[in-house]
Design an enzyme around this catalytic site. Structure first.
Site, mmCIF file in Angstrom:
data_model
loop_
_atom_site.group_PDB
_atom_site.id
_atom_site.type_symbol
_atom_site.label_atom_id
_atom_site.label_comp_id
_atom_site.label_asym_id
_atom_site.label_seq_id
_atom_site.Cartn_x
_atom_site.Cartn_y
_atom_site.Cartn_z
ATOM 1 N N CYS A 1 32.798 6.094 -44.996
ATOM 2 C CA CYS A 1 31.720 5.536 -44.150
ATOM 3 C C CYS A 1 31.576 4.080 -44.568
ATOM 4 O O CYS A 1 31.158 3.794 -45.693
ATOM 5 C CB CYS A 1 30.435 6.321 -44.376
ATOM 6 S SG CYS A 1 29.057 5.693 -43.398
ATOM 7 N N CYS B 1 28.942 0.569 -37.026
ATOM 8 C CA CYS B 1 29.960 1.352 -37.733
ATOM 9 C C CYS B 1 30.904 0.365 -38.415
ATOM 10 O O CYS B 1 31.583 -0.406 -37.727
ATOM 11 C CB CYS B 1 30.723 2.223 -36.738
ATOM 12 S SG CYS B 1 32.047 3.164 -37.506
ATOM 13 N N ASN C 1 33.630 0.930 -40.574
ATOM 14 C CA ASN C 1 35.060 1.247 -40.448
ATOM 15 C C ASN C 1 35.495 1.122 -38.983
ATOM 16 O O ASN C 1 36.608 0.670 -38.695
ATOM 17 C CB ASN C 1 35.349 2.659 -40.955
ATOM 18 C CG ASN C 1 35.286 2.725 -42.471
ATOM 19 O OD1 ASN C 1 35.702 1.802 -43.159
ATOM 20 N ND2 ASN C 1 34.755 3.818 -42.985
ATOM 21 N N ASN D 1 38.187 7.611 -41.802
ATOM 22 C CA ASN D 1 37.103 7.620 -40.791
ATOM 23 C C ASN D 1 37.814 7.332 -39.475
ATOM 24 O O ASN D 1 38.458 6.281 -39.353
ATOM 25 C CB ASN D 1 36.143 6.510 -41.144
ATOM 26 C CG ASN D 1 34.713 6.666 -40.675
ATOM 27 O OD1 ASN D 1 33.941 5.730 -40.840
ATOM 28 N ND2 ASN D 1 34.326 7.798 -40.114
HETATM 29 N N1 LIG Z 1 27.172 7.582 -38.220
HETATM 30 C C1 LIG Z 1 26.561 6.293 -38.538
HETATM 31 C C2 LIG Z 1 27.265 5.157 -37.776
HETATM 32 C C3 LIG Z 1 28.709 5.054 -38.189
HETATM 33 C C4 LIG Z 1 28.802 4.740 -39.632
HETATM 34 C C5 LIG Z 1 30.176 4.872 -40.250
HETATM 35 N N2 LIG Z 1 31.208 5.521 -39.479
HETATM 36 C C6 LIG Z 1 30.652 3.529 -40.734
HETATM 37 O O1 LIG Z 1 31.874 3.327 -40.924
HETATM 38 O O2 LIG Z 1 29.783 2.652 -40.973
HETATM 39 C C7 LIG Z 1 25.093 6.318 -38.116
HETATM 40 O O3 LIG Z 1 24.770 6.957 -37.132
HETATM 41 O O4 LIG Z 1 24.298 5.659 -38.790
#
Ligand SMILES: N[C@H](CCC[C@H](N)C(=O)O)C(=O)O
EC number: 5.1.1.7
Length: 263
Positions: free
Chosen positions: A199, A74, A76, A13
């Site tokens: 994610c 987020c 990560n 990520n």
């Molecule tokens: N795209 C996700 C946020 C980043 C999540 C992901 N990159 C992580 O590591 O939690 C959202 O809009 O809910």
């Protein structure tokens, strides 16, 4: 204007990172973020993060998805910005920083490439047919599947993310398959609008949902394999609430550079 940036990745990520303690960048500009995250015409990334000063914490994490819109938490990215803060000499081996979903505690290895990030407590999981829906700082849909290696995650994830229930707000879609010692997870990520290699809030949601699904309570450690590597989630579950949740894994600086921004 020349903008110095750093590229980080946590289990694949990947993120653009900017030291914005001097507020050099007005990042409330979705066209700019989209351009920076574009994998052909820009630097490329699943998201962009700005490290800023804030009273009461070591730093503030401001996160945008690749679509240029401000995002929810987020996981990560949170692990990577802790590694970035250590690289900048702002922190040593632990930190308290502020993110969009509140304060986060994290520990980082001496080498600066392995981070354990505490996530917010979770006290609600609902069901949607045979899936679980919960928020671990970002909203997640978790569904058990088979043959995950060969699944068309983009097609199936896109369809659920854009159905009548989820189209407006969006949601991240996590497909999970049990393995010998944990789970294999692939995620269609909101705001990237594609599958990502990991994610963090997603694998956290999977670990919690699987504890509920299997009726396991107590202090739990869940290893999860993703396309980009391995992550571990540790937490306590009393049958209602999930607490002391830690998302653990690698966070690496890939390269640094600068980009000329058109004024
Ligand atoms: N795209 C996700 C946020 C980043 C999540 C992901 N990159 C992580 O590591 O939690 C959202 O809009 O809910």
């Amino acid at each position: 204007m020349k903008l110095q940036f750093y590229k980080y990745q946590g289990a694949g990520n990947d993120f653009i990172m900017v030291d914005n303690r001097e507020n050099v960048v007005n990042h409330h500009n979705s066209r700019l973020i989209q351009h920076l995250c574009d994998r052909r015409f820009g630097i490329g990334g699943d998201g962009a993060m700005f490290l800023q000063n804030v009273d009461g914490y070591d730093f503030e994490m401001v996160y945008y998805n690749a679509d240029g819109k401000p995002s929810s938490m987020c996981g990560n990215g949170g692990r990577c910005i802790v590694a970035f803060a250590k690289f900048l000499g702002i922190i040593d081996d632990e930190t308290e920083f502020l993110a969009v979903d509140g304060p986060h505690y994290a520990k980082i290895s001496a080498e600066g490439n392995w981070v354990s990030l505490q996530m917010t407590d979770v006290n609600s999981i609902t069901s949607d047919d045979d899936a679980y829906v919960l928020n671990t700082g970002s909203p997640h849909y978790v569904t058990l599947t088979e043959g995950l290696k060969d699944k068309n995650v983009y097609k199936e994830g896109y369809a659920i993310r854009n159905n009548d229930t989820y189209r407006a707000e969006g949601i991240n879609i996590n497909f999970v398959e049990p393995t010998d010692n944990g789970y294999f997870v692939r995620t269609f990520e909101r705001g990237v609008e594609d599958e990502t290699f990991a994610c963090g809030t997603g694998v956290t949601a999977v670990a919690l949902a699987m504890a509920k699904h299997n009726n396991i309570t107590g202090q739990i450690t869940t290893p999860i394999k993703v396309l980009g590597g391995d992550l571990t989630i540790r937490f306590n579950y009393d049958g209602n609430t999930f607490t002391d949740i830690f998302l653990e894994g690698p966070a690496e600086k890939v390269f640094e550079g600068d980009v000329v921004l058109k004024d």
